[in-house]
Design an enzyme around this catalytic site. Structure first.
Site, PDB file in Angstrom:
ATOM      1  CE  LYS A  45      61.925 109.609  60.395  1.00 30.03           C
ATOM      2  NZ  LYS A  45      63.348 109.409  60.063  1.00 30.03           N
TER       3      LYS A  45
ATOM      4  CG  HIS B   6      29.155  74.793  46.503  1.00 27.77           C
ATOM      5  ND1 HIS B   6      29.051  75.823  47.420  1.00 27.77           N
ATOM      6  CD2 HIS B   6      27.994  74.107  46.567  1.00 27.77           C
ATOM      7  CE1 HIS B   6      27.877  75.748  48.024  1.00 27.77           C
ATOM      8  NE2 HIS B   6      27.211  74.737  47.525  1.00 27.77           N
TER       9      HIS B   6
ATOM     10  CE  LYS C  40      59.046 118.157  38.780  1.00 27.21           C
ATOM     11  NZ  LYS C  40      57.788 117.936  38.036  1.00 27.21           N
TER      12      LYS C  40
ATOM     13  CG  ASN D  40      40.990  62.444  40.665  1.00 26.10           C
ATOM     14  OD1 ASN D  40      42.070  62.812  40.233  1.00 26.10           O
ATOM     15  ND2 ASN D  40      40.861  61.624  41.678  1.00 26.10           N
TER      16      ASN D  40
ATOM     17  CE1 TYR E  85      28.425  84.583  54.685  1.00 25.90           C
ATOM     18  CE2 TYR E  85      27.052  86.181  55.831  1.00 25.90           C
ATOM     19  CZ  TYR E  85      27.183  85.127  54.942  1.00 25.90           C
ATOM     20  OH  TYR E  85      26.078  84.614  54.326  1.00 25.90           O
TER      21      TYR E  85
ATOM     22  NE  ARG F 267      49.463  67.142  36.541  1.00 24.38           N
ATOM     23  CZ  ARG F 267      50.173  66.639  37.541  1.00 24.38           C
ATOM     24  NH1 ARG F 267      50.299  65.327  37.677  1.00 24.38           N
ATOM     25  NH2 ARG F 267      50.747  67.442  38.419  1.00 24.38           N
TER      26      ARG F 267
ATOM     27  N   GLY G  64      55.225 123.143  38.507  1.00 20.61           N
ATOM     28  CA  GLY G  64      54.786 122.927  37.140  1.00 20.61           C
ATOM     29  C   GLY G  64      53.323 123.147  36.842  1.00 20.61           C
TER      30      GLY G  64
END
Length: 535
Positions: free
Chosen positions: A152, A290, A81, A439, A232, A531, A50
């Site tokens: 493969k 953090h 195809k 919390n 790291y 919550r 194509g």
């Protein structure tokens, strides 16, 4: 007894394989002409389909159409195809075996030594907003079949699935052939490519059926490509890398404009900062350390520079913790905000855009990492977390766009209904609370955090921490708790500090004790019925 194909003595060594015949069929035409020129220069026959064949032919190079090889014109609007023995025999014949070589000669099939295929743009089509059959027609069938066959048979065939590999292949063609190690590496990339493609297709089908119907998928496949190897991980003795998912629109797709290499922790904190900043509708800034906020704020009313105002207000919450923090803004970083940051040590700033003048200021801070979000950045719909032996999947915890309307239905359990201004502050605190590790307790005033208590193993300590960090600012502020108060003691800490309104989910067996403490102090309290734990 093992068949002849498993007898090692029958295999002939094929390290360097010259490219005499190449099958090329690509949707991405990047670098195609340069590749065709190298193949033509080496005298290799190019077989193509194509628009790929047309591009090569228009560039002045000879091309053999696939139909001339198969003896059959493409059919079914191009759905068929290359699915033909004359193609796949040439891809799968193991020419280390004399028997395979003999069969090809008998059948009149010529082998390929190079296959260059990239697949229909399925992911891009989905990202464009296409639906239904328009997406289905971008599910490649012949392409993956050729890729997998060539991969493969990598002992004999080199498979290329990306223009990024063209320079190495061009060099190999000019130097006389591909090596076994090169072909094996290309095969690994090829199988990863088709796996990611199949995963994207599977995810599209699942998202369009199971998830929208309320069920989570029975099978979940996640494929990602390594974007970069990091110095790291969380600590210096841990390896680390960042991967991108096909169709992703998040922090992994952000563009780094300047600064040191991003670290593992930088990415984690930047993502957490986005979570906090983009929960707000008004211009907002979140400062993270953090993975926890040390300040979140929206702009002050009538501020001349809304995003700079939001940053200063967020910074005022906890200037000590903001040192070395990661900042996210939900609007363009301005010159004024950049000037405010000149003397504040910051690791990362992530935003949708930066004013050119701001970038000039930041140039003096060479180590500062600046990340610009992709234009199509969006919060994830689903959260995935690895656990030992498996993973967890859940809907992302998102606030509805009409949170103000939802808040009108919060249950008023103590005190008088607050003014519109106080209600706005309660909604702000409730939103900010979602970005804080459980919390979680957030104290807020004038749409800015003034104290944050996070990550404690009991809610009383979180209340104490929030009050301690707020200091005198606690008086007259409002508070939000990500989950119910199991006892009245946590709420009492807030009440004693002068908090005038509290929003919390409710649902404790001791709710009445908590509400009674608020009533006695004349403190307004709402139950949301929902919550926002964040672990």
């Amino acid at each position: 007894m093992a068949g002849p194909r498993h007898d090692p003595s029958l295999y002939r060594d094929r390290d360097s394989v010259p490219v005499r015949r190449a099958l090329v069929s690509v949707s991405d035409k990047t670098g195609l002409v340069d590749l065709a020129a190298a193949l033509a220069e080496a005298g290799a026959e190019i077989v193509s389909t194509g628009s790929t064949a047309a591009t090569i032919r228009d560039a002045g190079f000879d091309v053999t159409d696939v139909a001339a090889v198969t003896g059959v014109a493409e059919m079914l609007d191009g759905r068929v195809k290359t699915l033909h023995p004359n193609i796949h025999g040439g891809l799968l014949a193991d020419l280390r075996l004399e028997d395979h070589e003999g069969q090809l000669e008998h059948l009149g099939i010529e082998p390929f030594e190079l296959v260059v295929v990239n697949l229909y743009p399925f992911v891009e089509t989905v990202a464009s907003g296409a639906i239904g059959d328009d997406v289905v027609e971008q599910i490649d069938i012949g392409g993956p079949a050729m890729v997998r066959a060539a991969a493969k048979n990598h002992a004999n065939v080199a498979i290329v699935v990306s223009p990024e590999s063209y320079p190495a292949i061009i060099s190999a063609v000019r130097e006389g052939g591909t090596s076994l190690s090169q072909r094996r590496e290309l095969a690994a990339r090829a199988f990863a490519h088709t796996a990611a493609y199949d995963a994207a297709v599977a995810s599209w089908f699942a998202e369009g059926t199971l998830i929208d119907e309320g069920d989570l998928p029975e099978h979940l496949t996640i494929q990602a490509e390594r974007l970069a190897t990091l110095r790291y991980g969380e600590n210096s003795h841990q390896r680390g890398a960042i991967y991108t998912r096909a169709g992703g629109h998040g922090i992994a797709q952000a563009t780094q404009l300047q600064g040191k290499e991003m670290s593992y922790n930088n990415y984690v904190d930047a993502d957490a900062a986005l979570r906090a900043a983009y929960d707000m509708v008004l211009p907002a800034v979140a400062i993270i350390k953090h993975a926890n906020p040390c300040g979140i704020a929206t702009t002050a009313p009538n501020a001349l520079d809304p995003i700079a105002s939001a940053h200063l207000r967020a910074h005022e919450c906890d200037p000590v913790s903001a040192y070395g923090g990661v900042i996210a803004a939900n609007g363009t970083v301005t010159l004024k905000m950049a000037e405010n940051l000149k003397d504040i040590f910051t690791e990362v700033i992530v935003a949708p855009s930066f004013e050119p003048a701001a970038l000039e200021v930041f140039k003096a801070k060479k180590n500062l990492r600046l990340l610009q979000l992709p234009e199509d950045w969006q919060q994830e719909r689903m959260d995935v977390r690895l656990v030992s032996g498996g993973l967890l999947l859940q809907d992302a915890d998102r606030f509805p766009d009409d949170i103000e309307s939802v808040a009108k239905n919060w249950e008023l359990v103590s005190g008088e209904r607050p003014s519109d201004e106080e209600m706005t502050n309660l909604i702000f605190a409730w939103k900010a609370c979602r970005a804080v590790k459980s919390n979680a307790i957030v104290l807020a005033k004038d749409n800015a955090t003034v104290g944050v208590g996070m990550g404690q193993v009991n809610r009383v300590d979180s209340c104490r921490l929030a009050v301690e960090r707020a200091g005198d600012r606690a008086t007259g502020s409002v508070a939000a708790s990500d989950a119910f108060f199991p006892f009245a003691d946590g709420a009492q800490v807030l009440i004693d500090a002068g908090i005038k309104a509290i929003v919390q989910p409710g649902g404790s067996v001791r709710d009445e004790e908590v509400v009674d403490a608020a009533r006695k102090a004349g403190v307004t309290m709402f139950f949301t019925g929902e919550r926002h734990f964040f672990h």
